[in-house]
Motif scaffolding. Structure first.
Motif, PDB file in Angstrom:
ATOM      1  N   MET A   1      52.420  45.362  30.993  1.00 30.59           N
ATOM      2  CA  MET A   1      51.477  46.473  31.084  1.00 30.59           C
ATOM      3  C   MET A   1      50.206  46.058  31.816  1.00 30.59           C
ATOM      4  N   ARG A   2      49.841  44.793  31.647  1.00 30.40           N
ATOM      5  CA  ARG A   2      48.674  44.247  32.329  1.00 30.40           C
ATOM      6  C   ARG A   2      48.833  44.465  33.834  1.00 30.40           C
ATOM      7  N   THR A   3      49.994  44.093  34.333  1.00 30.57           N
ATOM      8  CA  THR A   3      50.257  44.258  35.758  1.00 30.57           C
ATOM      9  C   THR A   3      50.265  45.735  36.134  1.00 30.57           C
ATOM     10  N   GLU A   4      50.854  46.548  35.261  1.00 34.18           N
ATOM     11  CA  GLU A   4      50.931  47.979  35.580  1.00 34.18           C
ATOM     12  C   GLU A   4      49.549  48.609  35.663  1.00 34.18           C
ATOM     13  N   ILE A   5      48.680  48.230  34.723  1.00 32.81           N
ATOM     14  CA  ILE A   5      47.336  48.812  34.736  1.00 32.81           C
ATOM     15  C   ILE A   5      46.593  48.374  35.999  1.00 32.81           C
ATOM     16  N   LYS A   6      46.785  47.127  36.359  1.00 36.20           N
ATOM     17  CA  LYS A   6      46.110  46.635  37.561  1.00 36.20           C
ATOM     18  C   LYS A   6      46.620  47.387  38.796  1.00 36.20           C
ATOM     19  N   GLU A   7      47.920  47.560  38.866  1.00 34.94           N
ATOM     20  CA  GLU A   7      48.513  48.301  39.977  1.00 34.94           C
ATOM     21  C   GLU A   7      47.975  49.715  40.039  1.00 34.94           C
ATOM     22  N   LEU A   8      47.909  50.317  38.851  1.00 37.08           N
ATOM     23  CA  LEU A   8      47.424  51.684  38.736  1.00 37.08           C
ATOM     24  C   LEU A   8      46.000  51.777  39.279  1.00 37.08           C
ATOM     25  N   HIS A   9      45.202  50.787  38.933  1.00 40.97           N
ATOM     26  CA  HIS A   9      43.824  50.801  39.413  1.00 40.97           C
ATOM     27  C   HIS A   9      43.769  50.633  40.929  1.00 40.97           C
ATOM     28  N   GLN A  10      44.642  49.779  41.436  1.00 42.59           N
ATOM     29  CA  GLN A  10      44.642  49.597  42.890  1.00 42.59           C
ATOM     30  C   GLN A  10      45.056  50.878  43.598  1.00 42.59           C
TER      31      GLN A  10
END
Ligand SMILES: Nc1ncnc2c1ncn2[C@@H]1O[C@H](COP(=O)(O)OP(=O)(O)OP(=O)(O)O)[C@@H](O)[C@H]1O
Ligand SMILES: [Mg+2]
Lengths: 354, 299
Positions: A172-181
């Motif tokens: 989820m950490r990666t997903e949230i970061k991706e989402l922010h990008q």
């Protein structure tokens, strides 16, 4: 999207001061992480930005507006709670559509945004389910979906991943970061997990007992911690600290309380003879027969990718990390040398960086 | 080895005996509770001679619906022997229903507001207030009968349903407040906060999020208030005198002293009195059991 300016913000519950004048500049589109130990006031600050707690002193700006006294519903923010706080009597789709319905957005628009968010988060097949029919990770995603359909000025997260298991948390950490990008929405993300903060944030704010200890980019905090607290908080395993004195005559060096001399590249002249703390990260040791200090191995912990070696130098326990497999046994004496270019010096009294 | 096996047999045997004993006990209690009701139900389908026969028997000889029909469609003969039962049962039921629904509604409105405040806000005297509510449950109703009667008489509300509702609310509200306070406390605050951030006003948050989430609690509270009012005899017998406000328990009790009333008619009115709460219980039981709150938060 908008910037968030926090200026000298204070919070008191009756006589108890919880925030003692906190100032943070968050620019438009930035991902800022608030970290700090439990009880340092992270959630309190976040909830003040959300409008869930009153502001005792100072100002909070979102965009150009001061929002100190604005009710939460007018702030145009979205928040993801630690316990998700999904509406239990609504389906996933209704949970996500709730804010848009309140705003009386057109039906087609709601439909479009909900399916869009569901698409991004992989929630399409779950839209008709109720929260009780979802797993923890799915609930977490719905909570995020509810935030993104709104396309708010600011996202606020309060430890959104702390209820997930370790593997899902990393995912989820990666997903949230991706989402922010992808969305580039200004984000304030509270966590007490410094790895989360390091990996996700553009900027980290380290808080402690209601004050900001240091603000900066993740690697800057890692490489140049402003004080002992930040040095000890950022990094895992934590930085080693050795008490002693700096001597600057000739080549600079550091003498520990037990009389061991540690190398220093240089030190400010004013530090000569001052009681100080020598900080060195576990990965900044080398094994070197020429310059190494004799260290007695206590415990060896291989994690697969690296080996953590706990050892004693001059009676003081330190931890070092190596990326090679080490064939060591407790009781072995190894020549350990701290890399003087990577050493940190702190004033023993104030804890400030020298 | 054999000893171990013998022991485990012994344990199984003990468990079986325990289970059988429990089931027997359960069956006995069920019979004890249901037998009078079955008697009532069966009698309501009997002819009067059937019901009075000695020795008494359970199964109606020629089952009939005439007892039920006469309540809705009084016939000549019945008008003589069972007139009071027939005249008073339906108005009595209606009065009971109005009093019970009224009590439940007032309980819900006041109980929600008070329960929410007590659950969410800290204020001076909060603990004392809760203590008083709880303490008021310790006071037996009979102790208050005389002052209550005089008060209501002074208001000119004797034989008035309003007086009954007010009395029932007095006795049920403290418990309702406690029940709902505890229910609201169990609902995470973040649910309300999420609603406020999503754009709700306080009132919208209550109506669209908190109350639906608290639905099982609200239903339980309403059922409690309804049943208390529906079952009350003590206050009703003191405060009512005519069909303007006489409730079912008072009407039924009246039959016992009425020489002309038929047993079968009494039994039938008893069955009729059970129907409304039974229907409500069946309607709402599913909702209560469903557990609407689950899934709101990670637990
Ligand atoms: N309603 C309140 N009344 C009094 N004190 C409070 C209240 N809410 C929080 N505090 C205090 O404020 C301080 C900061 O709390 P806060 O919840 O912001 O900590 P946190 O940094 O989020 O910690 P954690 O990592 O445990 O969530 C704590 O010392 C807490 O006891
Ligand atoms: Mg917190």
């Amino acid at each position: 999207m908008a910037s968030v300016d926090i200026r000298e913000v204070r919070k008191a519950y009756g006589p108890a001061q919880v925030l003692h004048g906190v100032s943070i500049d968050i620019s438009d589109g930035e991902f800022v992480s608030l970290v700090g130990p439990s009880g340092c006031g992270k959630s309190t600050l976040l909830r003040m930005i959300a409008g869930l707690e009153s502001v005792t002193g100072g100002e909070i700006h979102i965009g150009r507006r001061v929002i100190n006294d604005m009710p939460p519903k007018d702030r145009d923010i979205a928040m993801v709670f630690q316990n998700y706080a999904l509406y239990p009597h609504m389906t996933v789709a209704d949970n996500m559509a709730f804010s848009l319905k309140l705003k009386r957005a057109p039906r087609a628009e709601i439909e479009r945004r909900v399916t869009g968010a569901a698409e991004i988060l992989g929630l399409r097949p779950l839209l008709d389910r109720f929260p009780r029919q979802l797993s923890g990770g799915q609930r977490q995603r719905v909570a995020m979906g509810r935030a993104i359909v709104r396309d708010p000025q600011v996202f606020l997260f309060d430890e959104p991943l702390s209820n997930l298991d370790a593997k899902l948390r990393v995912q989820m950490r990666t997903e949230i970061k991706e989402l922010h990008q992808r969305l580039r929405t200004t984000t304030v993300y509270v966590t007490h997990d410094q790895i989360e903060a390091m990996t996700m944030a553009d900027k980290i704010v380290v808080m402690h007992d209601g004050i900001v200890e240091q603000t900066g980019r993740p690697l800057d905090l890692y490489d140049r911690p402003a004080n002992l607290f930040v040095a000890g908080f950022i990094g895992s395993p934590a930085m080693n600290f050795l008490q002693g004195k700096v001597t600057v005559n000739g080549s600079a060096s550091f003498v520990t309380e037990s009389g061991v001399t540690l190398p220093l590249n240089d030190a400010p002249a004013a530090a000569d003879g001052r009681p100080a703390v020598y900080g060195i990260r576990p990965e900044h040791f080398v094994i070197d027969r020429q310059i190494g200090l004799p260290a007695e191995v206590i415990v060896v912990e291989p994690t697969g990718s690296e080996t953590q070696v706990f050892a004693k130098i001059g009676g003081q326990e330190i931890v070092s990390v190596f990326h090679d497999r080490m064939n060591l046994n407790p009781g072995d004496i190894i020549p350990l040398a701290p890399d003087p270019r990577r050493a940190h010096l702190f004033d023993a009294g104030s804890g400030e960086r020298l | 080895m054999t000893e171990v096996i013998a022991q485990s047999h012994m344990r199984h045997w003990r468990q079986d005996v325990r289970l059988i004993a429990l089931m027997l006990g359960g069956a006995l209690v069920t019979v004890y509770i249901l037998a009078p009701f079955c008697w009532l139900l069966l009698s309501s389908f009997m002819h009067e001679q059937d019901a009075l026969s000695v020795p008494p028997h359970w199964i109606p000889k020629n089952p009939t619906l005439s007892n039920y029909l006469s309540f809705f469609n009084p016939s000549e003969t019945r008008a003589v022997v069972g007139s009071r039962a027939i005249e008073q049962t339906l108005p009595g039921m209606l009065n009971s229903f109005i009093a019970a629904v009224g009590t439940a509604v007032v309980n819900l409105v006041l109980g929600t507001l008070a329960g929410y405040s007590l659950a969410r806000f800290k204020f001076r005297g909060r603990g004392a207030l809760l203590g008083i509510y709880l303490g008021s449950r310790m006071l037996p109703g009979i102790a208050l009968i005389v002052p209550l009667y005089l008060t209501i008489k002074a208001f000119g509300l004797l034989d008035h349903l309003v007086a009954l509702i007010a009395t029932y609310v007095t006795f049920t509200l403290p418990f309702t407040i406690w029940l709902l306070k505890n229910y609201f406390q169990a609902i995470p605050r973040s649910l309300e906060e999420a609603a406020l951030i999503d754009g709700c006003t306080w009132l919208q948050m209550m109506v669209k999020v908190l109350l639906p989430t608290a639905l099982p609690g609200l239903i339980a509270a309403a059922m409690f208030a309804f049943m208390t009012a529906w079952n009350d005899y003590l206050f009703a017998v003191i405060l009512t005198s005519t069909t303007a406000s006489k409730t079912m328990p008072v009407v039924v009790a009246g039959f016992a002293t009425d020489v002309t009333t038929e047993r079968t008619l009494m039994a039938t009115s008893g069955v009729l009195a059970i129907i409304p709460p039974l229907v409500l219980a069946f309607l709402f039981q599913r909702l209560i059991v469903q557990g609407l709150t689950s899934g709101a938060v990670k637990d």
